[in-house]
Structures are given as structure tokens and as C-alpha cells.
Design an enzyme around this catalytic site. Structure first.
Site, short mmCIF file in Angstrom:
data_model
loop_
_atom_site.label_atom_id
_atom_site.label_comp_id
_atom_site.label_asym_id
_atom_site.label_seq_id
_atom_site.Cartn_x
_atom_site.Cartn_y
_atom_site.Cartn_z
N SER A 1 50.52 -19.08 41.74
CA SER A 1 50.21 -18.33 40.52
C SER A 1 50.82 -19.05 39.33
O SER A 1 51.99 -19.43 39.34
CB SER A 1 50.77 -16.91 40.62
OG SER A 1 50.64 -16.24 39.38
N ASN B 1 61.89 3.53 43.24
CA ASN B 1 62.84 2.57 42.65
C ASN B 1 62.23 1.19 42.53
O ASN B 1 62.78 0.31 41.87
CB ASN B 1 64.12 2.51 43.48
CG ASN B 1 63.88 2.14 44.93
OD1 ASN B 1 62.82 2.38 45.49
ND2 ASN B 1 64.89 1.59 45.57
N ALA B 2 61.10 0.97 43.21
CA ALA B 2 60.42 -0.32 43.15
C ALA B 2 59.22 -0.21 42.22
O ALA B 2 58.55 0.83 42.17
CB ALA B 2 59.95 -0.76 44.53
N GLY B 3 58.92 -1.27 41.49
CA GLY B 3 57.76 -1.27 40.62
C GLY B 3 56.96 -2.54 40.76
O GLY B 3 57.52 -3.64 40.76
N HIS B 4 55.66 -2.40 40.92
CA HIS B 4 54.77 -3.56 40.97
C HIS B 4 53.94 -3.60 39.69
O HIS B 4 53.28 -2.63 39.34
CB HIS B 4 53.84 -3.48 42.19
CG HIS B 4 54.55 -3.73 43.48
ND1 HIS B 4 53.98 -3.52 44.71
CD2 HIS B 4 55.80 -4.19 43.74
CE1 HIS B 4 54.84 -3.83 45.66
NE2 HIS B 4 55.95 -4.23 45.09
N PRO C 1 67.37 -5.87 32.06
CA PRO C 1 67.18 -7.32 32.13
C PRO C 1 67.59 -7.84 33.49
O PRO C 1 68.61 -7.44 34.05
CB PRO C 1 68.10 -7.85 31.02
CG PRO C 1 69.11 -6.76 30.80
CD PRO C 1 68.40 -5.48 31.07
N GLN D 1 60.53 -4.23 47.12
CA GLN D 1 61.77 -5.00 47.00
C GLN D 1 61.62 -6.37 47.69
O GLN D 1 60.53 -6.92 47.69
CB GLN D 1 62.96 -4.22 47.57
CG GLN D 1 63.39 -3.05 46.72
CD GLN D 1 62.90 -1.72 47.26
OE1 GLN D 1 62.42 -1.57 48.37
NE2 GLN D 1 63.03 -0.69 46.44
N LYS E 1 54.84 -9.50 44.05
CA LYS E 1 54.07 -9.01 45.20
C LYS E 1 52.86 -8.19 44.77
O LYS E 1 51.81 -8.24 45.41
CB LYS E 1 54.96 -8.16 46.11
CG LYS E 1 56.08 -8.93 46.77
CD LYS E 1 56.91 -8.04 47.66
CE LYS E 1 57.64 -6.97 46.89
NZ LYS E 1 58.64 -7.50 45.94
N ASP F 1 60.99 -8.41 42.96
CA ASP F 1 60.43 -8.85 41.68
C ASP F 1 59.77 -10.22 41.78
O ASP F 1 59.71 -10.97 40.80
CB ASP F 1 61.49 -8.88 40.57
CG ASP F 1 62.25 -7.58 40.47
OD1 ASP F 1 61.59 -6.52 40.41
OD2 ASP F 1 63.50 -7.61 40.49
#
Length: 432
Positions: free
Chosen positions: A413, A38-41, A304, A224, A16, A13
Site C-alpha cells: 500500500s 478499543n480497536a479502530g479500523h 498521538p 490490534q 488492517k 494500527d
């Protein structure tokens, strides 16, 4: 032209997806090399929000080739939904833009049922997403997994499913208390997925070898973070794959001499999802402030995220195991409004000061963070486009992090949009 690997150097998180999207402008090919849905960008482009679980973040850039490598475990239902959503929003109009490795493992419905069943029965759950990632990797290592290419061959697929259900159904029913699966409906479902994915399925290792030989710029995208690596993370509170940069070679089918540079992505504070030790976690109003201001809710589950101060000990460990040559610092703007900031510079374990990250979760749980305190800032950072434009306190914070980590920042960023980022160095300039 160089090959660059982008990896997270915390517990995931880190932002990336945005970094990959930015670097994809200069890349020709973008490759996802491990993990699953299971990963989200999450990306924000022109005020529009995109969440990707399997397709590389570079897919929003025109004329880029995006690859899902053999190291990924692919849920075909999720992948096809992402493809459908992209097409509806005007992207991926050319199917040749996306390639899926024929050797990638398939996440099957029984994998998801096993994952959820185990978590539901455990007295100390790991906090998985229930997406079947662990059980899919188990079958891969046990050499009983189903590959994407198998979805195109009915007899091969039938034989593998028959053997799988002989083992999975008794386990689902008698151990986990779940319903078993019937062969014929499952076979038909998987064959339909295979036909829908047929235009994308290729030998991606051969494709990448050809592209690299032509001098193309290739960007490898990890999922991840290093602290969730199955070998180098906080085991057993980790994911089921190697998230570190070295796995870009195994998960994409290229040799280690092809990698030129590793860029780590690090958040200006620390977050974690799920169970496991977290030395700098804030269980107070400051933690709540970071969560709400930073939008720290899981892209995949909506859970959360646990929030805490920056942990230089953990990040130094991640830098070492990844061979990180430079860093991208994200979400610096989230810290705006805090009077004082803390940075963890060491741990205290059994009364002794340590500066190395422990190898197991049991020891890390006993570690107490040793903090250095610095001044915060009140000014908003949106619109700042250089280090010199940052408030003095923010600039000092960045410089102190760089001193503690021993690795230079390549980009910073200060907001969710593409434009809210400024580059200090170009990772693609670091090639052979």
C-alpha cells in the site's frame, strides 16, 4: 474455497482495515473474532473516511455478510451508533448483511467505570482506552459475564445484573471512588439495546459452518496486533484477548482445520499507542515527521502514536506465533522524504546480541536496537502500481525487509485510498 485470517504483526494500527476492505471484494463473509471497541479500523473510500470499532471493515462492500463473532466483547451503544451511521451514509440497508453472535460478551457500563477508575488511580497506568474491554473479559473468564443473547430475555438479564451489581457497586464506590449503578435503569437500558439488536443476533458458529460447507470464501479480521496478544505480546502492556491468528477459530466458533492461510499486515515503520517498551521508538524530529506524515493518531482515542523504525526482531516473532504465510506492507509512502532509513535487525541485551523477541516487558525494556542503515528516497509513491514503478531505494527497502522476515509480500500500500495498493499475490489462491 479458502478461509483467510488477516492479523496485525506489530502493536496494532498496521492498516488492517484497508487490507480487509480490499480482500473483502473477493470474499463472501467477513468475520471479526476478538477485541472490542478499543480497536479502530480506518478506511478511506472515494475520499470519504470511515472508522469502525466493532463492525468488520467489509461492510462497505455490497452483498457481503459481516459477522461479529463470539470472541468479541460488544458495547451495544457503540455498535448501534455504528449501525446508525452506516445507514445514514447509505450502507447496511439490508439488516441481514450483519450478524452478531448471541454468545458474544457485553461490555456493561460498570466495566467502563472500573476501567477508567483503575487507570486514574494507578501509579503506572497501562494506557487503556477506558472502554471497559479488560473488565469485560475478566467477567467472561470468571463466568459472570452477560452475553448478547441475554439482552433478549428480561428475567435472565435481571438475575445476572442483580448478582453483578452486588459485587461491582461496592468495588466502584469504596475502592475506586466511583458512583454505583441502579438496577432498574440499567436493566431498562440493556433491554432497549437488546430489542434494537434483535434483527442481528444469531448463532454465528452455525452460520459460518454452513457457509464454509457451501464453499464460501471467509475472511477473518483481527483487531490490534500480535505484540498486544495477552499471551505472546509485551505483557502486561497488552490487550485482554488473544490477537493472534489461532484465536480466529475460538473467537468465531470454527475448527482449526478450516483455516487455509494467514496474512499478516505490517507497517513500513513501527508505531505503538499507550504504555510499554518500544525499542526502536524515535523521540526526535524523525519520529514527529512519521507521526504527522502518516497521520499517526489513534482512531479510537485520537492519542498521538509513538513512532519508530521498523523492528524486524519483533515482526519475526509475530510471524512465528501467527503461522503467517504472507504479508501486506502498508504506509510505505510515509517514509518518502527521509534521506536515510534504519531497520532493527537484532537487539543487544546485557552486552549480548540476541535475535529473538524477549517474552516479557521487563527484558524488552533493557534491549537496545541494533540497526542496519539503508538509503531513503524523495519521490512520492502515490500512483505507483507495481514494484518496478517504485524508486530504486524504495524497492531495495522492500526487498531487504522481505529478506529479513523470510516471508513474501502479497500486497503493498502506497496511500490511503483503495486504488493506492498493488497486489503481488492473491491470498485466496493459497487454499486447499
Amino acid at each position: 474455497m479458502p478461509c483467510v485470517v488477516v492479523v496485525g504483526v506489530q502493536w496494532g494500527d498496521e492498516g488492517k482495515g484497508k487490507v480487509v476492505d480490499l480482500l473483502a471484494e473477493e470474499a463472501d463473509v467477513i468475520v471479526r473474532f476478538q477485541g472490542g471497541s478499543n480497536a479502530g479500523h480506518t478506511l478511506v473510500v472515494g475520499g470519504e473516511k470511515f472508522i469502525f470499532h466493532l463492525i468488520p471493515s467489509g461492510i462497505l462492500r455490497p452483498n457481503k455478510r459481516c459477522v461479529i463473532g463470539n470472541g468479541v466483547v460488544v458495547d451495544p451503544e457503540v455498535l448501534l451508533e455504528e449501525i446508525r451511521s452506516l445507514k445514514e451514509r447509505g450502507y447496511l440497508q439490508d439488516d441481514s448483511q450483519l450478524l452478531v453472535s448471541e454468545a458474544a460478551q457485553v461490555v456493561m457500563p460498570y466495566h467502563k467505570a472500573i476501567d477508567k477508575g483503575r487507570e486514574g488511580r494507578s501509579s503506572k497506568p497501562l494506557g487503556t482506552t477506558g472502554r471497559g474491554i479488560g473488565p469485560a473479559y475478566e467477567d467472561k473468564v470468571s463466568r459472570v459475564g452477560i452475553r448478547v443473547g441475554d439482552l433478549l430475555h428480561e428475567e435472565v438479564l435481571r438475575g445476572k445484573l442483580e448478582r453483578a451489581l452486588e459485587e461491582k457497586n461496592p468495588y466502584l464506590v469504596h475502592v475506586l471512588g466511583q458512583r454505583g449503578l441502579d438496577l432498574d435503569p440499567l436493566l431498562e437500558e440493556m433491554l432497549r439495546y437488546g430489542e434494537s439488536l434483535r434483527p442481528y443476533i444469531v448463532n454465528t458458529s452455525c452460520f459460518l459452518a454452513e457457509e464454509i460447507a457451501r464453499g464460501r470464501r471467509v475472511l477473518f479480521e483481527g483487531a490490534q496486533g500480535a505484540l498486544l496478544d495477552v499471551d505472546h505480546g509485551t505483557y502486561p502492556y497488552v490487550t485482554s484477548s488473544n490477537t493472534v491468528a489461532g484465536n480466529a477459530c475460538c473467537g468465531a466458533g470454527i475448527g482449526p482445520t478450516q483455516i487455509d492461510f494467514v496474512l499478516g499486515v505490517v507497517k513500513a515503520y513501527t508505531t505503538r499507542v499507550g504504555g510499554g517498551p518500544f525499542p526502536t521508538e524515535l523521540r526526535d524530529g524523525t519520529g514527529d515527521y512519521l507521526r504527522e506524515r502518516g497521520g499517526e493518531y489513534g482512531a479510537t482515542t485520537g492519542r498521538p502514536r509513538r513512532c519508530g523504525w521498523f523492528d524486524a526482531v519483533a515482526v519475526r516473532h509475530a510471524i512465528r506465533v501467527n503461522g503467517t504465510g504472507g504479508l501486506a506492507l502498508t504506509k510505505l509512502d510515509t517514509l518518502t522524504g527521509l534521506d536515510r532509513l534504519r531497520i532493527c535487525t537484532a537487539y543487544r541485551l546485557h552486552g549480548e546480541l540476541i535475535e529473538e523477541f524477549p517474552s516479557g516487558a521487563e527484558l524488552l525494556e533493557r534491549c537496545e536496537p541494533v540497526y542496519e542503515e539503508v538509503e531513503g528516497w524523495k519521490e512520492e509513491l502515490t500512483g505507483r502500481r507495481s514494484l518496478l514503478e517504485l524508486p530504486a531505494a524504495a524497492r531495495n527497502y522492500v526487498e531487504r525487509l522481505q529478506e529479513l522476515l523470510g516471508v513474501p509480500f502479497y500486497l503493498i500500500s502506497v496511500g490511503a485510498e483503495r486504488e493506492e495498493t498493488f497486489f503481488l499475490k492473491d491470498p485466496f489462491s493459497e487454499g486447499r
